[in-house]
Design a protein around this motif. Structure first.
Motif, PDB file in Angstrom:
ATOM      1  N   LEU A 183     -45.980 -21.999   0.200  1.00 25.95           N
ATOM      2  CA  LEU A 183     -45.291 -21.559  -1.017  1.00 25.95           C
ATOM      3  C   LEU A 183     -45.849 -20.239  -1.526  1.00 25.95           C
ATOM      4  O   LEU A 183     -45.109 -19.391  -2.021  1.00 25.95           O
ATOM      5  CB  LEU A 183     -45.387 -22.632  -2.105  1.00 25.95           C
ATOM      6  N   ARG A 184     -47.160 -20.043  -1.402  1.00 25.45           N
ATOM      7  CA  ARG A 184     -47.772 -18.788  -1.820  1.00 25.45           C
ATOM      8  C   ARG A 184     -47.260 -17.633  -0.964  1.00 25.45           C
ATOM      9  O   ARG A 184     -46.945 -16.550  -1.464  1.00 25.45           O
ATOM     10  CB  ARG A 184     -49.290 -18.881  -1.715  1.00 25.45           C
ATOM     11  N   GLY A 193     -43.716 -16.844  -1.959  1.00 23.42           N
ATOM     12  CA  GLY A 193     -43.724 -16.113  -3.231  1.00 23.42           C
ATOM     13  C   GLY A 193     -44.136 -14.665  -3.051  1.00 23.42           C
ATOM     14  O   GLY A 193     -43.552 -13.764  -3.656  1.00 23.42           O
ATOM     15  N   THR A 194     -45.130 -14.433  -2.206  1.00 28.68           N
ATOM     16  CA  THR A 194     -45.579 -13.062  -1.944  1.00 28.68           C
ATOM     17  C   THR A 194     -44.484 -12.254  -1.261  1.00 28.68           C
ATOM     18  O   THR A 194     -44.219 -11.103  -1.625  1.00 28.68           O
ATOM     19  CB  THR A 194     -46.840 -13.080  -1.061  1.00 28.68           C
ATOM     20  N   GLY A 246     -41.722 -11.555  -3.792  1.00 35.47           N
ATOM     21  CA  GLY A 246     -42.146 -10.507  -4.725  1.00 35.47           C
ATOM     22  C   GLY A 246     -42.104  -9.133  -4.085  1.00 35.47           C
ATOM     23  O   GLY A 246     -41.673  -8.157  -4.708  1.00 35.47           O
TER      24      GLY A 246
END
Length: 91
Positions: free
Chosen positions: A26-27, A30-31, A34
């Motif tokens: 998930l990180r 998200g990165t 973004g």
């Protein structure tokens, strides 16, 4: 709240998503998301900047080179310096 969805239901769904995908995945998502949004905003901003120029549709003017024979070859000068250094080292 949001169409009949309470905060507890959202937390349960979020917990299930974390269990399925894991926090690291998930990180990374998200990165990546973004970075994509940032790149999109930059492209839109550059496009707006380009359309603000009044000469955007005008053809480019030709450049004349009046000074003939006044060129400077940086690579040739660097090669000459290297040869001189090599000759100095050999002595």
């Amino acid at each position: 709240m949001l169409g009949g969805i309470s905060i507890w239901q959202l937390l349960i769904v979020l917990g299930i998503i974390i269990l399925v995908f894991g926090t690291k995945k998930l990180r990374n998502v998200g990165t990546d998301l973004g970075g994509a949004v940032k790149g999109f905003k930059k492209a839109v901003h550059e496009d707006e900047k380009d359309t603000d120029k009044p000469d955007a549709d005008q053809p480019q003017s030709k450049v004349s080179h009046d000074e003939a024979g006044n060129t400077y070859d940086v690579q040739a000068e660097e090669k000459a310096k290297q040869k001189a250094e090599n000759n100095d080292e050999r002595k």
